[in-house]
Design a protein around this motif. Structure first.
Motif, PDB file in Angstrom:
ATOM      1  N   GLU A 166       0.856  -1.294  -0.082  1.00 33.68           N
ATOM      2  CA  GLU A 166      -0.002  -0.028   0.031  1.00 33.68           C
ATOM      3  C   GLU A 166       0.880   1.201  -0.148  1.00 33.68           C
ATOM      4  O   GLU A 166       1.983   1.311   0.341  1.00 33.68           O
ATOM      5  CB  GLU A 166      -0.910   0.072   1.167  1.00 33.68           C
ATOM      6  CG  GLU A 166      -2.125  -1.005   0.936  1.00 33.68           C
ATOM      7  CD  GLU A 166      -3.102  -0.996   1.871  1.00 33.68           C
ATOM      8  OE1 GLU A 166      -4.229  -1.324   1.644  1.00 33.68           O
ATOM      9  OE2 GLU A 166      -2.832  -0.813   3.072  1.00 33.68           O
ATOM     10  N   GLU A 167       0.289   2.356  -0.470  1.00 36.35           N
ATOM     11  CA  GLU A 167       1.022   3.609  -0.827  1.00 36.35           C
ATOM     12  C   GLU A 167       1.103   4.485   0.286  1.00 36.35           C
ATOM     13  O   GLU A 167      -0.026   4.884   0.996  1.00 36.35           O
ATOM     14  CB  GLU A 167       0.364   4.275  -1.844  1.00 36.35           C
ATOM     15  CG  GLU A 167       1.106   5.446  -2.465  1.00 36.35           C
ATOM     16  CD  GLU A 167       0.370   5.860  -3.586  1.00 36.35           C
ATOM     17  OE1 GLU A 167       0.324   5.311  -4.754  1.00 36.35           O
ATOM     18  OE2 GLU A 167      -0.203   6.965  -3.597  1.00 36.35           O
ATOM     19  N   VAL A 211       2.912   8.300   1.035  1.00 40.25           N
ATOM     20  CA  VAL A 211       3.631   9.451   0.435  1.00 40.25           C
ATOM     21  C   VAL A 211       4.417  10.200   1.724  1.00 40.25           C
ATOM     22  O   VAL A 211       4.048  10.693   2.639  1.00 40.25           O
ATOM     23  CB  VAL A 211       2.333  10.515  -0.035  1.00 40.25           C
ATOM     24  CG1 VAL A 211       3.199  11.924  -0.381  1.00 40.25           C
ATOM     25  CG2 VAL A 211       1.534   9.937  -1.271  1.00 40.25           C
ATOM     26  N   LYS A 238       5.957   6.676  -2.192  1.00 40.65           N
ATOM     27  CA  LYS A 238       6.000   7.665  -3.384  1.00 40.65           C
ATOM     28  C   LYS A 238       6.403   9.142  -2.662  1.00 40.65           C
ATOM     29  O   LYS A 238       6.115   9.601  -1.580  1.00 40.65           O
ATOM     30  CB  LYS A 238       4.438   8.412  -3.658  1.00 40.65           C
ATOM     31  CG  LYS A 238       3.842   7.628  -5.098  1.00 40.65           C
ATOM     32  CD  LYS A 238       2.541   8.265  -5.226  1.00 40.65           C
ATOM     33  CE  LYS A 238       2.173   8.237  -6.713  1.00 40.65           C
ATOM     34  NZ  LYS A 238       0.853   8.853  -6.732  1.00 40.65           N
ATOM     35  N   SER A 261       4.594   0.847  -0.409  1.00 34.76           N
ATOM     36  CA  SER A 261       4.989   1.458  -2.000  1.00 34.76           C
ATOM     37  C   SER A 261       4.998   2.906  -1.438  1.00 34.76           C
ATOM     38  O   SER A 261       4.020   3.551  -1.034  1.00 34.76           O
ATOM     39  CB  SER A 261       3.809   1.093  -2.819  1.00 34.76           C
ATOM     40  OG  SER A 261       3.811   2.216  -3.570  1.00 34.76           O
ATOM     41  N   GLN A 310      -4.691   5.958  -4.268  1.00 33.33           N
ATOM     42  CA  GLN A 310      -4.351   4.676  -3.641  1.00 33.33           C
ATOM     43  C   GLN A 310      -3.588   5.127  -2.287  1.00 33.33           C
ATOM     44  O   GLN A 310      -3.282   4.093  -1.384  1.00 33.33           O
ATOM     45  CB  GLN A 310      -3.187   4.011  -4.461  1.00 33.33           C
ATOM     46  CG  GLN A 310      -3.685   3.069  -5.483  1.00 33.33           C
ATOM     47  CD  GLN A 310      -4.398   3.784  -6.612  1.00 33.33           C
ATOM     48  OE1 GLN A 310      -3.916   4.916  -6.943  1.00 33.33           O
ATOM     49  NE2 GLN A 310      -5.715   3.497  -7.045  1.00 33.33           N
ATOM     50  N   THR A 311      -3.284   6.439  -1.917  1.00 35.01           N
ATOM     51  CA  THR A 311      -2.582   6.629  -0.825  1.00 35.01           C
ATOM     52  C   THR A 311      -3.290   6.408   0.309  1.00 35.01           C
ATOM     53  O   THR A 311      -4.579   6.907   0.608  1.00 35.01           O
ATOM     54  CB  THR A 311      -2.266   8.300  -0.830  1.00 35.01           C
ATOM     55  OG1 THR A 311      -1.558   8.676  -2.067  1.00 35.01           O
ATOM     56  CG2 THR A 311      -1.547   8.506   0.220  1.00 35.01           C
TER      57      THR A 311
END
Ligand SMILES: Cc1ncc(COP(=O)(O)O)c(C=O)c1O
Length: 399
Positions: free
Chosen positions: A122-123, A125, A146, A144, A170-171
């Motif tokens: 999962e994302e 940031v 970013k 994941s 997706q964040t």
């Protein structure tokens, strides 16, 4: 007999892949020092002050009365109360001891928080330049990541529009750090409030690492918890490593609300089973009686920052801005070296000064090196003499 073939979890495999380059210059510096060379280390963010004597005395006293047993998973009530009181003092939102979970250091608190909020893949940031320690945590949890670039041209200023632009469907989590390691940049209360609301509207958690909250120079730090209008999606992590010169005590915490607390307590119970009682009680004491020595250390860091900024400003080819907070100065070496990495390696070779290249913090700091403030003024002056000699004598590697 057949051979035993070791098999490992994907989590440990992910950790095993950590970029070995991060500490390569520093490791080599240690090897040189071990051989008797006069190396000056300006690479780590471990305060070079002793933990203040009253805290040591208090810890000894608590050891003496047998505070050496298991502690509740969430933390000792005395410490949770001290942290909640501090939060309540500065914030419009009252803080309850039940909103606090104690961990053995900020690193572990961040690990626990992210483990409770995200599934593998999962994302998340994260703005960069960012603290190097986030990488192995995200690797271990197989997140994941970013990255949001805060460009060098703005002195790496906190860029809320860039963060917003990076957030996607997706964040799940945005993680920020203010004041920032390595750049010293600070988010304003308005930026924090806006980002918290923006994330909340999108059902996204906002985690804020505030371990440098007490090392600020021109103006005081504002916590995300103070700035945000609503606390539902907010998590704040802090600790005593930096502010109280207590890095080796391993004491940090997370402040959150509602169901996340239950999960954090369960996580802490499963993985730590309580931090040492006497350390937590000494931490509570430290937080209640800290104004004198925290200020002393902050003033010392400020003088060191000013010394570095002044001296770097006089070295033709190097430049730096004056960081608002934290324990580091980022020096731009682009006019004299191909990269921070090249500069750091050549500086160690020629002058035996160990600094950290900027690249591992993020692509925007590739042409920088990070100098720590965790060295006294005499040591810094000696190091700066060597840096000046290195740059002006043409020893540096250009190209
Ligand atoms: C931004 C940041 N967060 C967290 C940590 C970890 O601190 P702790 O010693 O509390 O684990 C550090 C340590 O350097 C840091 O710079």
């Amino acid at each position: 007999m057949t051979n035993f073939t070791p098999r490992f979890s994907s989590q440990s495999e992910a950790l095993n892949g950590e970029d070995a380059n991060v500490w390569a210059v520093s490791d080599r510096a240690h090897e040189l020092a071990d051989k008797g060379e006069d190396v000056i280390f300006l690479c780590v963010g471990d305060p070079n002050f002793d933990t203040p004597e009253p805290i040591l005395d208090f810890a000894r006293a608590r050891l003496g009365v047998g505070r050496t047993h298991y502690s509740p998973a969430a933390g000792e009530p005395m410490l949770r109360r001290a942290i909640a009181d501090i939060e309540s003092k500065v914030s419009p939102h009252p803080c309850n001891p039940d909103d606090v979970v104690v961990f053995p250091g900020g690193t572990n608190a961040i690990y626990g928080v992210l483990a409770c909020l995200l599934n593998p893949g999962e994302e998340i940031v994260i703005p960069e330049p960012m603290y190097i320690g986030y990488v192995p945590i995200c690797d271990a949890l197989r997140l994941s990541v970013k990255r949001v670039t805060c460009p060098a041209e703005t002195d790496f200023a906190f860029d809320i529009e860039a963060i917003k632009a990076t957030i996607s469907e997706q964040t799940r989590v945005v993680m920020i750090n203010t004041p920032v390691n390595p750049t010293g940049a600070m988010a304003t209360p308005e930026q924090l409030r806006e980002l918290a609301a923006y994330c909340r509207e999108r059902n996204i958690w906002l985690v804020c690492d505030e371990v440098y909250s007490m090392i600020t120079f021109a103006h005081r730090h504002t916590s995300l918890r103070t700035a945000a209008e609503s606390l539902d999606n907010i998590v704040v992590v802090d600790g005593l490593s930096k502010s109280h010169a207590m890095s080796g005590w391993r004491l940090g915490w997370a402040v959150a609300r509602g169901p996340l607390i239950d999960r954090l307590v369960a996580f802490a119970g499963a993985t730590i089973f309580g931090c040492p009682q006497f350390i937590q009680e000494a931490a509570a004491f430290a937080l209640e009686f800290d104004s004198y020595f925290v200020k002393q250390m902050r003033d010392a860091y400020q003088k060191r920052r000013d010394l570095i900024v002044e001296r770097i400003g006089k070295i033709s080819g190097l430049s730096c801005y004056s960081p608002e907070a934290g324990m580091f100065v980022m020096v731009d070496v682009s006019k004299v070296s191909a990269s921070g990495q090249v500069f750091a390696e050549a500086l160690l070779d020629a002058e035996r000064v160990s600094v950290l290249p900027g690249a591992p913090f993020g692509s925007s700091s590739i042409n920088h090196v990070r100098l720590t403030l965790a060295a006294d003024e005499a040591e810094l002056s000696r190091a700066l003499d060597r840096i000046e000699h290195f740059v002006t004598s043409g020893n540096r590697q250009v190209g």
